[in-house]
Design an enzyme around this catalytic site. Sequence first.
Site, PDB file in Angstrom:
ATOM      1  N   TRP A  40       0.707  -1.170   0.020  1.00 32.83           N
ATOM      2  CA  TRP A  40      -0.160   0.034   0.040  1.00 32.83           C
ATOM      3  C   TRP A  40       0.748   1.200   0.160  1.00 32.83           C
ATOM      4  O   TRP A  40       0.435   2.312  -0.758  1.00 32.83           O
ATOM      5  CB  TRP A  40      -0.896   0.139   1.268  1.00 32.83           C
ATOM      6  CG  TRP A  40      -1.929  -1.079   0.972  1.00 32.83           C
ATOM      7  CD1 TRP A  40      -2.273  -2.062   1.956  1.00 32.83           C
ATOM      8  CD2 TRP A  40      -2.943  -1.490   0.013  1.00 32.83           C
ATOM      9  NE1 TRP A  40      -3.016  -2.871   1.450  1.00 32.83           N
ATOM     10  CE2 TRP A  40      -3.562  -2.723   0.268  1.00 32.83           C
ATOM     11  CE3 TRP A  40      -3.231  -0.800  -1.265  1.00 32.83           C
ATOM     12  CZ2 TRP A  40      -4.720  -3.185  -0.412  1.00 32.83           C
ATOM     13  CZ3 TRP A  40      -4.286  -1.376  -1.993  1.00 32.83           C
ATOM     14  CH2 TRP A  40      -4.828  -2.468  -1.554  1.00 32.83           C
ATOM     15  N   ASP A  62      -1.544   6.686   6.239  1.00 36.02           N
ATOM     16  CA  ASP A  62      -2.583   5.781   5.715  1.00 36.02           C
ATOM     17  C   ASP A  62      -2.733   4.875   7.062  1.00 36.02           C
ATOM     18  O   ASP A  62      -2.076   3.717   7.515  1.00 36.02           O
ATOM     19  CB  ASP A  62      -2.197   4.892   4.664  1.00 36.02           C
ATOM     20  CG  ASP A  62      -3.129   3.901   4.327  1.00 36.02           C
ATOM     21  OD1 ASP A  62      -4.321   3.580   5.131  1.00 36.02           O
ATOM     22  OD2 ASP A  62      -3.039   3.040   3.228  1.00 36.02           O
ATOM     23  N   LYS A 100     -11.930  -1.763   6.766  1.00 37.78           N
ATOM     24  CA  LYS A 100     -11.076  -2.726   7.594  1.00 37.78           C
ATOM     25  C   LYS A 100     -11.395  -2.645   9.198  1.00 37.78           C
ATOM     26  O   LYS A 100     -11.702  -3.800   9.609  1.00 37.78           O
ATOM     27  CB  LYS A 100      -9.600  -2.235   7.612  1.00 37.78           C
ATOM     28  CG  LYS A 100      -9.233  -2.006   6.214  1.00 37.78           C
ATOM     29  CD  LYS A 100      -8.967  -3.269   5.360  1.00 37.78           C
ATOM     30  CE  LYS A 100      -8.902  -3.045   3.911  1.00 37.78           C
ATOM     31  NZ  LYS A 100      -7.467  -2.443   3.195  1.00 37.78           N
TER      32      LYS A 100
HETATM   33  C1  LIG Z   1      -7.237  -1.752   1.839  1.00 38.98           C
HETATM   34  C2  LIG Z   1      -6.122  -0.791   2.169  1.00 38.98           C
HETATM   35  C3  LIG Z   1      -6.070   0.079   1.114  1.00 38.98           C
HETATM   36  C4  LIG Z   1      -6.764   0.248  -0.076  1.00 38.98           C
HETATM   37  O1  LIG Z   1      -8.008   0.604   0.156  1.00 38.98           O
HETATM   38  P1  LIG Z   1      -9.120   0.915  -1.073  1.00 38.98           P
HETATM   39  O2  LIG Z   1     -10.398   1.401   0.004  1.00 38.98           O
HETATM   40  O3  LIG Z   1      -9.573  -0.476  -1.519  1.00 38.98           O
HETATM   41  O4  LIG Z   1      -8.777   1.748  -1.867  1.00 38.98           O
HETATM   42  C5  LIG Z   1      -5.137   1.051   1.508  1.00 38.98           C
HETATM   43  N1  LIG Z   1      -4.235   0.971   2.290  1.00 38.98           N
HETATM   44  C6  LIG Z   1      -4.212  -0.029   3.416  1.00 38.98           C
HETATM   45  C7  LIG Z   1      -3.385   0.040   4.520  1.00 38.98           C
HETATM   46  C8  LIG Z   1      -5.284  -0.832   3.247  1.00 38.98           C
HETATM   47  O5  LIG Z   1      -5.273  -1.773   4.166  1.00 38.98           O
END
Ligand SMILES: *Cc1c(COP(=O)(O)O)cnc(C)c1O
Length: 360
Positions: free
Chosen positions: A101, A171, A195
């Site tokens: 990511w 993030d 998540k």
């Molecule tokens: C799942 C995830 C993403 C991607 O998320 P989307 O909403 O599918 O774009 C980005 N960063 C992390 C840390 C993730 O766990």
Amino acid sequence: MSRVYNFSAGPAVLPESVLREAADEMLDYRGTGMSVMEMSHRSKAYQAIIDQAEADLRKLMGIPENYKVLFMQGGASQQFAMVPMNLMKNKVADYIITGQWAKKAWQEAKLYGQANAVASSADKTFSYIPDCSDLPISEDADYVYICENNTIYGTKFHRLPNTKGKDLVADVSSCFLSEPVDVAKYGMLYGGVQKNIGPAGVVIAVIREDLIREDVLPGTPTMLRYKTHADNGSMYNTPPAYGIYICGKVFKWLLDMGGLEVMGQINEKKAAVLYDFLDSSTLFRGTVVKQDRSLMNVPFVTGSTELDAKFVAEAAEAGFVNLKGHRTVGGMRASIYNAMPIEGVEKLVQFMEKFEKENR
Ligand SMILES: *Cc1c(COP(=O)(O)O)cnc(C)c1O
């Protein structure tokens, strides 16, 4: 009806009480005679829902006055572009690459300016967090970027990097609201909610006001400017209304549990059940360096791809589902987010003990 123990990395398990409440309110939300799904986002009833959600999130995280909360769409992946488009004043940013990511965010930022990889753990398949105490931070970096919890590889920054005074952008998708957080240490943090908070379709950003600027990169679409969302209370256009409503219920659930301090303690205890077993097992082992282990995503292997596959299949039979590791890494991964009860992890460990005896 029977519910499974769902170890999915996302979309993921939600608190059962939240789902029940949503079901109760499905046809008639508190006397309005309609579902929240059918409601105008400009209605009084909906305004109260989003206002309460923001207020509860502020309370949970202790968000300072000079930070805005933005509810947006496009997932975490859209932020990979929005961050540089909005924050790259000097067109320079430093990225710490601790997994896929972070790598994707870094690659996206390169479309807009000079994005430097100042540290990486790619050399050992992202099984650790690099030393970030004295990185070669660029003189004119607009921000330093991390993915705080690596959903796929199961590592977590237990200490934030030394950014040498530059704003930190994180993030936090897979560790959002999993433990107490000091928002003031970040310029901005954001996460997709699927998540640990709610249904897919909502991304929440917490951003310091001075980073919400008029002078974004030329060509930045209206919808991709933080200012557009900040100036309009996340209602420039129709927000992901039902998703925000569910997030609000999860915020209330967390407050009722005692907040992030209590949640963090539960998560430590819960993760320890699984890690302690992995450390003593003669069949299974964790794949991450001990001090960098995530409390949310726990990858493990047997060392044999056939046994891994057998375990995943038999576990699913027994009601422990979505334990297959990410398609790019194989093995197993148990995601044990806030809403996974500790009994789920205890029962999983009992199942693993039994599997170990049968397959030694
Ligand atoms: C799942 C995830 C993403 C991607 O998320 P989307 O909403 O599918 O774009 C980005 N960063 C992390 C840390 C993730 O766990």
